[in-house]
Enzyme design. Structure first.
Site: not given
Length: 197
Positions: A88-91, A129, A157, A159
């Protein structure tokens, strides 16, 4: 899946920089960063991150073209239950699950393993995703020019499971489609086929 990064890359500028950064991170969070269990951790984590992001070094279209054959077949081709792992690019926490891919050939087919490799090429990047679903669809559509493509991805996920709402059993499903799959009946046929175990 074995590491996609050859041993020789341990001397690369990227690898050495990552290793150094992880050494600094360990010193920020660990009271005793030099203990036995952590001595090689920066090296291992640097290798792991290069493996997890090796999709940037892959050309998904070239993967399909490497086994593209002229064939007079115009029925649905489905490769389902393709396991994948992504970040996941956010976390920068993993999300993982299964991809289901279908296309309806229009004069050309590709090797079945190439569909799974295209999934890997997009999964092994910093991702969301939703984008990954569309990228797989677009790549197959643009490269093979089929009558239609449909991609469904089901993923868990970390996250959501490890932090924030901490919902361990949640699954996220995304889909995207082109051409013949704009017809509800064709989409329904695909969904019925991937639901069979």
């Amino acid at each position: 899946m074995s590491s996609l990064i050859p041993f020789s890359d341990e001397g690369s500028e990227k690898f050495l920089a990552l290793r150094k950064h992880y050494e600094e991170i360990l010193r920020l969070i660990e009271p005793n960063p030099d203990r036995d269990g952590l001595v090689r951790t920066p090296l291992r984590v640097a290798k792991t991150l290069l493996d997890f992001t090796s999709g940037y070094e892959m050309d998904p279209s070239a993967i399909l073209k490497s086994a593209m054959f002229k064939e007079d077949y115009s029925q649905m081709v489905i490769v389902k239950d393709i396991d994948f792992y992504s970040l996941c690019e956010h976390h920068m926490l993993p999300f993982y699950g299964k991809a289901h891919v279908a296309y309806i050939p229009n004069g050309y087919i590709t090797g079945l393993s190439k569909i799974a490799r295209v999934v890997d090429a997009f999964a092994r990047r910093l991702q969301v995703q939703e984008r990954m679903t569309s990228q797989i669809k677009d790549c197959i559509q643009e490269t093979l020019q089929p009558l239609g493509v449909m991609v469904v991805i089901e993923a868990s996920h970390m996250c959501m499971q490890m932090r924030g709402v901490e919902k361990q059993n949640s699954v996220t499903t995304t889909s995207d489609f082109t051409g013949a799959f704009n017809r509800a009946k064709t989409r329904e046929e695909f969904m019925n086929l991937i639901a069979r175990k």
